[in-house]
Design an enzyme around this catalytic site. Structure first.
Site, PDB file in Angstrom:
ATOM      1  N   ASN A 417     -11.719 -99.451 -78.097  1.00 11.93           N
ATOM      2  CA  ASN A 417     -12.993 -99.564 -78.798  1.00 11.93           C
ATOM      3  C   ASN A 417     -13.004-100.829 -79.644  1.00 11.93           C
ATOM      4  O   ASN A 417     -12.137-101.022 -80.497  1.00 11.93           O
ATOM      5  CB  ASN A 417     -13.235 -98.360 -79.708  1.00 11.93           C
ATOM      6  CG  ASN A 417     -14.534 -98.512 -80.496  1.00 11.93           C
ATOM      7  OD1 ASN A 417     -15.629 -98.372 -79.948  1.00 11.93           O
ATOM      8  ND2 ASN A 417     -14.428 -98.837 -81.780  1.00 11.93           N
ATOM      9  N   GLU A 418     -13.976-101.673 -79.378  1.00 10.40           N
ATOM     10  CA  GLU A 418     -14.236-102.888 -80.148  1.00 10.40           C
ATOM     11  C   GLU A 418     -12.992-103.750 -80.355  1.00 10.40           C
ATOM     12  O   GLU A 418     -12.692-104.181 -81.472  1.00 10.40           O
ATOM     13  CB  GLU A 418     -14.887-102.550 -81.487  1.00 10.40           C
ATOM     14  CG  GLU A 418     -16.265-101.927 -81.332  1.00 10.40           C
ATOM     15  CD  GLU A 418     -17.032-101.858 -82.642  1.00 10.40           C
ATOM     16  OE1 GLU A 418     -16.403-101.963 -83.714  1.00 10.40           O
ATOM     17  OE2 GLU A 418     -18.267-101.713 -82.595  1.00 10.40           O
ATOM     18  N   ASN A 472     -21.449-101.802 -77.856  1.00 12.19           N
ATOM     19  CA  ASN A 472     -21.778-101.417 -79.225  1.00 12.19           C
ATOM     20  C   ASN A 472     -22.617-102.544 -79.815  1.00 12.19           C
ATOM     21  O   ASN A 472     -22.117-103.664 -79.968  1.00 12.19           O
ATOM     22  CB  ASN A 472     -20.519-101.214 -80.067  1.00 12.19           C
ATOM     23  CG  ASN A 472     -19.658-100.049 -79.591  1.00 12.19           C
ATOM     24  OD1 ASN A 472     -20.047 -99.302 -78.700  1.00 12.19           O
ATOM     25  ND2 ASN A 472     -18.498 -99.888 -80.198  1.00 12.19           N
ATOM     26  N   TYR A 478     -26.730-104.711 -88.695  1.00 10.11           N
ATOM     27  CA  TYR A 478     -25.821-105.754 -89.165  1.00 10.11           C
ATOM     28  C   TYR A 478     -26.347-107.148 -88.827  1.00 10.11           C
ATOM     29  O   TYR A 478     -25.928-108.129 -89.436  1.00 10.11           O
ATOM     30  CB  TYR A 478     -24.427-105.558 -88.541  1.00 10.11           C
ATOM     31  CG  TYR A 478     -23.773-104.257 -88.914  1.00 10.11           C
ATOM     32  CD1 TYR A 478     -23.614-103.900 -90.248  1.00 10.11           C
ATOM     33  CD2 TYR A 478     -23.319-103.383 -87.949  1.00 10.11           C
ATOM     34  CE1 TYR A 478     -23.023-102.703 -90.601  1.00 10.11           C
ATOM     35  CE2 TYR A 478     -22.718-102.181 -88.286  1.00 10.11           C
ATOM     36  CZ  TYR A 478     -22.577-101.846 -89.618  1.00 10.11           C
ATOM     37  OH  TYR A 478     -21.993-100.652 -89.959  1.00 10.11           O
ATOM     38  N   GLU A 512     -22.760 -97.465 -78.923  1.00  4.66           N
ATOM     39  CA  GLU A 512     -23.093 -97.435 -80.352  1.00  4.66           C
ATOM     40  C   GLU A 512     -24.345 -98.265 -80.584  1.00  4.66           C
ATOM     41  O   GLU A 512     -24.466 -99.371 -80.044  1.00  4.66           O
ATOM     42  CB  GLU A 512     -21.954 -97.994 -81.229  1.00  4.66           C
ATOM     43  CG  GLU A 512     -20.696 -97.151 -81.247  1.00  4.66           C
ATOM     44  CD  GLU A 512     -19.661 -97.675 -82.243  1.00  4.66           C
ATOM     45  OE1 GLU A 512     -20.056 -98.383 -83.204  1.00  4.66           O
ATOM     46  OE2 GLU A 512     -18.463 -97.384 -82.052  1.00  4.66           O
ATOM     47  N   TRP A 557     -24.900 -94.099 -82.494  1.00  4.18           N
ATOM     48  CA  TRP A 557     -23.883 -94.017 -83.533  1.00  4.18           C
ATOM     49  C   TRP A 557     -24.588 -93.620 -84.823  1.00  4.18           C
ATOM     50  O   TRP A 557     -25.352 -94.404 -85.347  1.00  4.18           O
ATOM     51  CB  TRP A 557     -23.158 -95.361 -83.694  1.00  4.18           C
ATOM     52  CG  TRP A 557     -21.933 -95.221 -84.538  1.00  4.18           C
ATOM     53  CD1 TRP A 557     -21.785 -95.602 -85.832  1.00  4.18           C
ATOM     54  CD2 TRP A 557     -20.684 -94.649 -84.143  1.00  4.18           C
ATOM     55  NE1 TRP A 557     -20.526 -95.307 -86.271  1.00  4.18           N
ATOM     56  CE2 TRP A 557     -19.824 -94.713 -85.256  1.00  4.18           C
ATOM     57  CE3 TRP A 557     -20.217 -94.070 -82.958  1.00  4.18           C
ATOM     58  CZ2 TRP A 557     -18.521 -94.246 -85.238  1.00  4.18           C
ATOM     59  CZ3 TRP A 557     -18.925 -93.603 -82.932  1.00  4.18           C
ATOM     60  CH2 TRP A 557     -18.087 -93.686 -84.057  1.00  4.18           C
ATOM     61  N   LYS A 576     -24.832 -93.292 -90.595  1.00  7.11           N
ATOM     62  CA  LYS A 576     -25.637 -93.531 -89.393  1.00  7.11           C
ATOM     63  C   LYS A 576     -25.957 -92.255 -88.616  1.00  7.11           C
ATOM     64  O   LYS A 576     -26.628 -92.313 -87.583  1.00  7.11           O
ATOM     65  CB  LYS A 576     -24.935 -94.535 -88.474  1.00  7.11           C
ATOM     66  CG  LYS A 576     -24.876 -95.944 -89.037  1.00  7.11           C
ATOM     67  CD  LYS A 576     -24.312 -96.929 -88.020  1.00  7.11           C
ATOM     68  CE  LYS A 576     -24.224 -98.315 -88.618  1.00  7.11           C
ATOM     69  NZ  LYS A 576     -23.221 -98.398 -89.692  1.00  7.11           N
TER      70      LYS A 576
END
Length: 606
Positions: A417-418, A472, A478, A512, A557, A576
């Site tokens: 993940n990420e 995501n 952001y 996400e 998410w 969230k």
């Protein structure tokens, strides 16, 4: 090679299992002196604490909540005389993040990794018909070779503080059930199935691993208890005539009972509920039983009040009821394998799961959710520590697949993940993980990983390894949030246009997206953090998703608000969720319910 069986404990005509859950003795060890001082024989000044549960949220002092280092558990129990002659094991559903286990004063096993089971065989040192002592030394420190990744700093007082490279709280403890099990000397160690559809029948290729030479027999019953198929041999093929397939939100489970037999005598017996279904990726479609499915669901967390990441059977039930209410059909086990009982429930309810190994934090920043959009590069996989990280990563992929491979609900594996994907070193690392996953999985399910914001189509070195793309993306939160959301949508579409040139036959899902909101804030006109803005952000993302035919899934998410490390970017956790941490709906939940109930499971079928 796995040292112990990953089969879930159960009682049968032959096997016995007892949960050791309850109130255990508990003691922190900030000076790491317990081993030297003989705590393996009993804790000197213990408190009492529930198992399973995280330890952090029980206490009222910050030092205990934020404790980082060694901590100990202890319990005592009887082993019955009638278990003599069987193999006796202690099985932990998980201990976060590592454990050394002592039984009657002797170290019997150790384990690295906080989200998968492990066993300790205690047959020879068990005291039958009398009291036995179990002591666990656990540790929750993070490093760049652990999964998940992070670091540890030391305060001027000498107290250690965990610094996660991930945006969820570093809950720790004995977070899942502990079992005492008894199995025969010759026993079933593992069992795998692979499904194929032949007209109205199913052909199930099976493989049974035992530790002996006696014959194996398999019996398959339908949900009414009728025997529909039988087979002999440790491997082979079973034909289920007029099969009832396991379908999304329309589950059907057959009971496969495996027996080791010697003539008419049954030596061991183990049963699993199995859903018969196939999975494929073709023509930008995710296919279950050759029927396309559009994923509607969530990233989630095992996270609830008081018990933290400890398995909470009540929260599990509530979560599934809320997911059904809102119209979901899937979720990702972000960012670690969940408790086994959750997969059993998903099998029964017909939910699809993307099963994720705890490979999160491979981008060294607590605020990677923000820094990822700045183009920051870290070359995370080019460090001297990478070989040790890779070793741990591959072991946990093996353990996850061994545990979860027979679940119908598990349609895909998420292997990271990420992570940082902008350096060439990441490609070499990813290839080894993806290849090992394919080698281990009998069903050859699709593999994926979730791409963070700076893993763009022009820069990401690893996207092509995924069988379907998982993105995501936080445009409108952001990136260009609030009044700039119009520009955020334009930027989002520009990236999607670039992906459209590359995806080929791969489908894409969003694993996400969304924005934080405080459920008590309403603003007209909207501002960021208000309930109104959360809906506007989701609506913008959905307009983009609906514009691209290769997008075949949306997983918000997050399902529910959850706890994180404290900081100015987080207001008592990540907000969230479309449900609160107490599992009550925010206004966005009603918007999502309306959308998903009007999107068919085969939405955007060509």
């Amino acid at each position: 090679m796995l040292q112990s069986s990953m089969l879930y404990p159960q009682d049968s005509a032959i096997r016995r299992s007892v949960r050791l859950d309850g109130m255990w003795k508990f003691q922190l060890d900030p000076q790491a002196c317990g081993t030297k001082e003989g705590w393996i024989d009993g804790l000197p000044s213990p408190d009492l604490i529930p198992v399973p549960a995280s330890f952090a949220d029980f206490y009222t002092d910050k030092e205990t909540r934020e404790f980082c280092g060694d901590f100990w558990y202890e319990t005592e129990f009887y082993i019955p005389d009638e278990w003599k002659g069987k193999e006796v094991d202690i099985r932990f559903g998980s201990v976060t993040h590592r454990a050394n286990v002592y039984f009657n004063g002797i170290e019997v096993t150790s384990h690295e990794g906080g989200f998968l089971p492990f066993c300790a065989r205690v047959t020879e040192i068990a005291r039958y018909g009398s009291l036995n002592k179990l002591v666990v030394l656990a540790n929750n420190e993070l490093s760049e070779t652990t999964l998940p990744c992070g670091s540890v700093t030391t305060l001027p007082s000498g107290r250690k503080v965990a610094k996660p490279y991930f945006d969820f709280y570093n809950y720790a403890g004995i977070q899942r059930s502990v079992w005492l099990t008894a199995t025969p000397k010759e026993s079933i160690f593992d069992f795998s199935v692979v499904h194929a559809i032949d007209g109205t029948d199913a052909l199930v290729t099976y493989d049974v691993v035992t530790n002996g030479e006696n014959q194996v027999a398999i019996e398959v019953k339908d949900e009414a208890g009728n025997i529909v198929a039988e087979a002999e041999g440790k491997n082979g093929e079973i034909c289920i005539p007029n099969v009832r397939l396991w379908k999304v939100l329309d589950a059907y489970l057959y009971k496969f009972t495996i027996r080791i037999v010697d003539g008419d005598a049954v030596i061991d017996e183990y049963a699993q509920d199995i859903g018969v279904r196939t999975v494929a990726i073709r023509n930008n479609q995710i296919l279950i039983n050759d029927e396309p499915v559009y994923l509607k669901g969530f990233g989630k967390h095992e996270d609830s009040d008081i018990v933290g990441r400890g398995f909470n059977i009540g929260a599990m039930k509530r979560d599934f009821e809320l997911m059904k209410w809102v119209g979901a059909n899937s979720f990702r086990t972000s960012h670690y394998p969940y408790s086994e009982e959750i997969y059993q429930m998903a099998d029964r309810e017909g939910f699809l799961i993307t099963d994720e190994v705890p490979a999160v934090g491979m981008f060294p920043s607590l605020m990677n959710f923000a820094e990822a959009s700045t183009g920051k590069q870290t070359a995370f996989f080019a460090q001297d520590t990478t070989p040790e990280l890779l070793k741990n990563h591959l072991i946990q992929v093996e353990e996850m697949i061994a545990r979860d491979k027979n679940h119908a609900c598990v349609f895909a594996w998420s292997l990271l993940n990420e992570p940082d994907t902008l350096d060439e070193s990441s490609t070499v690392y990813f290839e080894k993980v993806f290849d090992r996953c394919r080698e281990l999985d009998p069903q050859k399910r699709p593999r994926t990983f979730s791409l963070l914001m700076n893993s763009t189509p022009d820069k990401c070195k690893c996207w092509q390894l995924s069988d379907f793309l998982s993105l995501n993306r936080y445009f409108g939160w952001y990136v260009m949030g609030g009044a700039d959301i119009e520009s955020a949508e334009m930027m989002f579409r520009k990236e999607m246009d670039a992906w459209a040139e590359l995806v080929g036959e791969r489908p894409m899902i969003f694993t996400e997206y969304g924005g934080d909101t405080n459920g008590g804030i309403d603003k007209l006109p909207s501002v960021m953090w208000s309930q109104e803005y959360q809906i506007e952000c989701l609506e913008m993302c959905h307009r983009v998703f609906d514009s691209y035919p290769f997008v075949k899934g949306e997983q918000i998410w997050n399902f529910a608000d959850f706890q994180t490390t404290e900081g100015i970017m987080r207001m008592d956790g990540n907000k969230k969720g479309i449900f609160t941490r107490q599992r009550q709906p925010k206004r966005a939940a009603y918007y999502i319910k309306q959308r998903w109930e009007n999107l068919s499971d085969d939405y955007k079928t060509e």
